[in-house]
Design a protein around this motif. Structure first.
Motif, PDB file in Angstrom:
ATOM      1  N   SER A  83       0.878  -1.185   0.000  1.00 59.40           N
ATOM      2  CA  SER A  83       0.000   0.000   0.000  1.00 59.40           C
ATOM      3  C   SER A  83       0.900   1.215   0.000  1.00 59.40           C
ATOM      4  O   SER A  83       1.570   1.464   0.995  1.00 59.40           O
ATOM      5  CB  SER A  83      -0.824   0.141   1.271  1.00 59.40           C
ATOM      6  OG  SER A  83      -1.141  -1.037   1.896  1.00 59.40           O
ATOM      7  N   SER A  84       0.900   1.942  -1.099  1.00 59.40           N
ATOM      8  CA  SER A  84       1.670   3.181  -1.084  1.00 59.40           C
ATOM      9  C   SER A  84       0.697   4.332  -0.899  1.00 59.40           C
ATOM     10  O   SER A  84      -0.386   4.318  -1.483  1.00 59.40           O
ATOM     11  CB  SER A  84       2.417   3.361  -2.396  1.00 59.40           C
ATOM     12  OG  SER A  84       3.436   2.416  -2.484  1.00 59.40           O
ATOM     13  N   PRO A  85       1.070   5.323  -0.086  1.00 61.09           N
ATOM     14  CA  PRO A  85       0.166   6.460   0.083  1.00 61.09           C
ATOM     15  C   PRO A  85      -0.015   7.206  -1.240  1.00 61.09           C
ATOM     16  O   PRO A  85       0.911   7.252  -2.050  1.00 61.09           O
ATOM     17  CB  PRO A  85       0.887   7.336   1.112  1.00 61.09           C
ATOM     18  CG  PRO A  85       2.297   6.877   1.111  1.00 61.09           C
ATOM     19  CD  PRO A  85       2.326   5.475   0.643  1.00 61.09           C
ATOM     20  N   SER A  93       9.448   5.423  -1.116  1.00 61.99           N
ATOM     21  CA  SER A  93       9.409   5.078  -2.537  1.00 61.99           C
ATOM     22  C   SER A  93       8.850   3.660  -2.628  1.00 61.99           C
ATOM     23  O   SER A  93       9.182   2.804  -1.798  1.00 61.99           O
ATOM     24  CB  SER A  93      10.831   5.153  -3.089  1.00 61.99           C
ATOM     25  OG  SER A  93      10.860   4.611  -4.362  1.00 61.99           O
ATOM     26  N   SER A  94       8.000   3.409  -3.623  1.00 59.17           N
ATOM     27  CA  SER A  94       7.334   2.107  -3.717  1.00 59.17           C
ATOM     28  C   SER A  94       8.336   0.952  -3.778  1.00 59.17           C
ATOM     29  O   SER A  94       9.170   0.883  -4.681  1.00 59.17           O
ATOM     30  CB  SER A  94       6.462   2.064  -4.967  1.00 59.17           C
ATOM     31  OG  SER A  94       6.089   0.730  -5.216  1.00 59.17           O
ATOM     32  N   PRO A  95       8.259   0.014  -2.829  1.00 59.76           N
ATOM     33  CA  PRO A  95       9.246  -1.072  -2.801  1.00 59.76           C
ATOM     34  C   PRO A  95       9.103  -2.036  -3.971  1.00 59.76           C
ATOM     35  O   PRO A  95      10.085  -2.615  -4.418  1.00 59.76           O
ATOM     36  CB  PRO A  95       8.961  -1.780  -1.486  1.00 59.76           C
ATOM     37  CG  PRO A  95       7.549  -1.463  -1.180  1.00 59.76           C
ATOM     38  CD  PRO A  95       7.294  -0.094  -1.732  1.00 59.76           C
ATOM     39  N   GLU A 280       3.749 -12.774  -7.895  1.00 61.28           N
ATOM     40  CA  GLU A 280       3.058 -11.662  -7.221  1.00 61.28           C
ATOM     41  C   GLU A 280       1.595 -11.636  -7.636  1.00 61.28           C
ATOM     42  O   GLU A 280       1.308 -11.505  -8.832  1.00 61.28           O
ATOM     43  CB  GLU A 280       3.729 -10.341  -7.636  1.00 61.28           C
ATOM     44  CG  GLU A 280       3.111  -9.140  -6.978  1.00 61.28           C
ATOM     45  CD  GLU A 280       3.586  -7.806  -7.585  1.00 61.28           C
ATOM     46  OE1 GLU A 280       4.420  -7.820  -8.512  1.00 61.28           O
ATOM     47  OE2 GLU A 280       3.088  -6.771  -7.138  1.00 61.28           O
ATOM     48  N   PRO A 281       0.671 -11.770  -6.686  1.00 57.01           N
ATOM     49  CA  PRO A 281      -0.732 -11.617  -7.083  1.00 57.01           C
ATOM     50  C   PRO A 281      -0.937 -10.227  -7.661  1.00 57.01           C
ATOM     51  O   PRO A 281      -0.323  -9.263  -7.207  1.00 57.01           O
ATOM     52  CB  PRO A 281      -1.487 -11.794  -5.757  1.00 57.01           C
ATOM     53  CG  PRO A 281      -0.493 -11.493  -4.687  1.00 57.01           C
ATOM     54  CD  PRO A 281       0.835 -11.910  -5.233  1.00 57.01           C
ATOM     55  N   VAL A 282      -1.820 -10.122  -8.660  1.00 56.87           N
ATOM     56  CA  VAL A 282      -2.028  -8.819  -9.304  1.00 56.87           C
ATOM     57  C   VAL A 282      -2.750  -7.842  -8.358  1.00 56.87           C
ATOM     58  O   VAL A 282      -2.559  -6.631  -8.440  1.00 56.87           O
ATOM     59  CB  VAL A 282      -2.797  -9.022 -10.641  1.00 56.87           C
ATOM     60  CG1 VAL A 282      -3.307  -7.713 -11.204  1.00 56.87           C
ATOM     61  CG2 VAL A 282      -1.885  -9.709 -11.663  1.00 56.87           C
TER      62      VAL A 282
HETATM   63  N1  GGG Z   1       0.550  -7.104  -5.711  1.00 58.32           N
HETATM   64  C1  GGG Z   1       0.281  -5.979  -6.459  1.00 58.32           C
HETATM   65  C2  GGG Z   1       0.244  -4.730  -5.652  1.00 58.32           C
HETATM   66  O1  GGG Z   1       0.732  -4.662  -4.542  1.00 58.32           O
HETATM   67  N2  GGG Z   1      -0.403  -3.749  -6.220  1.00 58.32           N
HETATM   68  C3  GGG Z   1      -0.454  -2.469  -5.642  1.00 58.32           C
HETATM   69  C4  GGG Z   1       0.636  -1.673  -6.253  1.00 58.32           C
HETATM   70  O2  GGG Z   1       1.198  -1.996  -7.262  1.00 58.32           O
HETATM   71  N3  GGG Z   1       0.956  -0.626  -5.671  1.00 58.32           N
HETATM   72  C5  GGG Z   1       2.007   0.159  -6.137  1.00 58.32           C
HETATM   73  C6  GGG Z   1       2.579   0.750  -4.951  1.00 58.32           C
HETATM   74  O3  GGG Z   1       1.877   0.827  -3.959  1.00 58.32           O
HETATM   75  O4  GGG Z   1       3.717   1.146  -4.967  1.00 58.32           O
END
Ligand code: GGG
Length: 356
Positions: A83-85, A93-95, A280-282
């Motif tokens: 979960s990225s804000p 930064s998105s991992p 990785e699940p989508v």
């Molecule tokens: N498993 C796919 C996933 O986590 N999707 C959410 C995603 O891609 N978020 C991008 C991010 O939060 O950086």
């Protein structure tokens, strides 16, 4: 295209649950791999941290130890969700975006397949979205500045011949292994003639490269503007076989395609490079259902099968896929698919089917 099968005493699997329901579905990989018994080398698991919660705890979203363990100790990995804000958080930064770059996992392969049921109105979908994983707007070169009319935000969209060629080759290889042998290049080069033009031309030219040596002559190349591709995807999904797309279009198209097969919770992927693969699940971290015990584990279980297939373990991958199909057909599904079962119920049923 699978990585050459290596004789292994054990299969070292990095488990990176990430955030939200990632923590609830990634444990399924352990159970499913253990259920395969002697069909695979003895699995060993290495739990690794990454994600927004990790950032809040230790100040970085992708600790250096996680990358080091993946590089030095693991044969493969499973990543849950992050979960990225949506608002910028200083230092974050998105991992997952970073990890794909760090390990050069340049292809995100996302098969979207419907399970045949007695419902004659159900649409038949059997396609693979091959998403370029390292470039496009995901280079995350964004700037905010003050222009003549106030604040202006700009982003760089990077498309290189190098990355387009390697993702194109991966897509051709996948198309070669399928009955229809059809590859659709997704682009928007009527508007973005330079960036998408390069992507499209590079992929179109792959069969003519000396190193291709006629290998892809049997693959039918089609192309489609991305917006029209989305329209057709909903009207006639059966026309598609393998689709290859720049990062952003591929991300959107594969989530959209998931709607055709019932739930995002069913759709798996692998992030693949030339020497490492990470399932990785989508789906994302789904904060709305976090902690309720109803997250669908099937996308993670199918990602585990894809990961094995990519490593050359075809038979165990088929055992997992068949068990998932049996669970779906017998109605053992979570609420996102219209069922009443919990994550654990569904996982238990899949394990039973694998072992039976
Ligand atoms: N498993 C796919 C996933 O986590 N999707 C959410 C995603 O891609 N978020 C991008 C991010 O939060 O950086």
């Amino acid at each position: 295209r699978t990585m050459a099968t290596v004789a292994r005493q054990s299969l070292k699997v990095g488990l990176i649950p990430g955030d939200g329901i990632g923590k609830e579905v990634v444990p399924a990989t352990r159970e499913v791999l253990k259920a395969l018994g002697k069909d695979i080398p003895k699995p060993e698991f290495i739990e690794l941290a990454a994600g927004f919660e990790t950032f809040q705890r230790v100040g970085v979203a992708l600790p250096a130890e996680t990358v080091q363990a993946l590089r030095e100790e693991c044969d493969c990995a499973i990543f849950g969700a992050v979960s990225s804000p949506t608002k910028k958080v200083v230092g974050y930064s998105s991992p997952i975006v970073q990890l794909r770059k760090e390990l050069d996992l340049y292809a995100n392969i996302r098969p979207v397949v419907s399970v045949a049921t007695n419902d004659s109105a159900a649409r038949k979908v059997d396609l693979i979205v091959v998403r370029e994983n390292t470039e496009c707007l995901y280079v995350k070169d964004e700037n905010l500045m003050i222009g003549e009319r106030g604040r202006e935000a700009r982003a760089t969209r990077l498309i290189t011949e190098y990355a387009s060629k390697r993702i194109g080759k991966m897509a051709f290889e996948l198309a070669l292994g399928r009955p229809r042998r059809q590859l659709t290049i997704i682009h928007k080069s009527n508007v973005l003639s330079v960036t998408d033009g390069l992507f499209r031309e590079t992929i179109r030219s792959i069969p003519q490269l000396p190193e291709s040596a006629g290998r892809y002559d049997g693959v039918r190349i089609e192309e489609q503007i991305v917006d029209s591709a989305v329209y057709k995807l909903f009207r006639e999904p059966e026309i598609y076989d393998v689709l290859v797309a720049p990062n952003l279009y591929g991300d959107i198209l594969s989530d959209a395609a998931a709607a055709l097969v019932g739930s995002l919770g069913l759709v798996p992927s692998v992030n693949a490079g030339d020497s490492f693969v990470m399932g990785e699940p989508v789906h994302g971290s789904a904060p709305d259902i976090e902690g309720k015990g109803i997250a669908n584990p099937l996308a993670t279980i199918r990602s585990t099968a894809l990961m094995l297939r990519h490593l050359g373990y075809e038979r165990p991958a088929v055992r997992i896929d068949n068990a998932v199909t049996q669970a779906i057909r017998s109605g053992f599904v979570t609420p996102d698919c219209g069922g009443k079962y919990s994550t654990q119920d569904v996982l238990g049923k899949v394990v039973d089917f694998i072992e039976s």
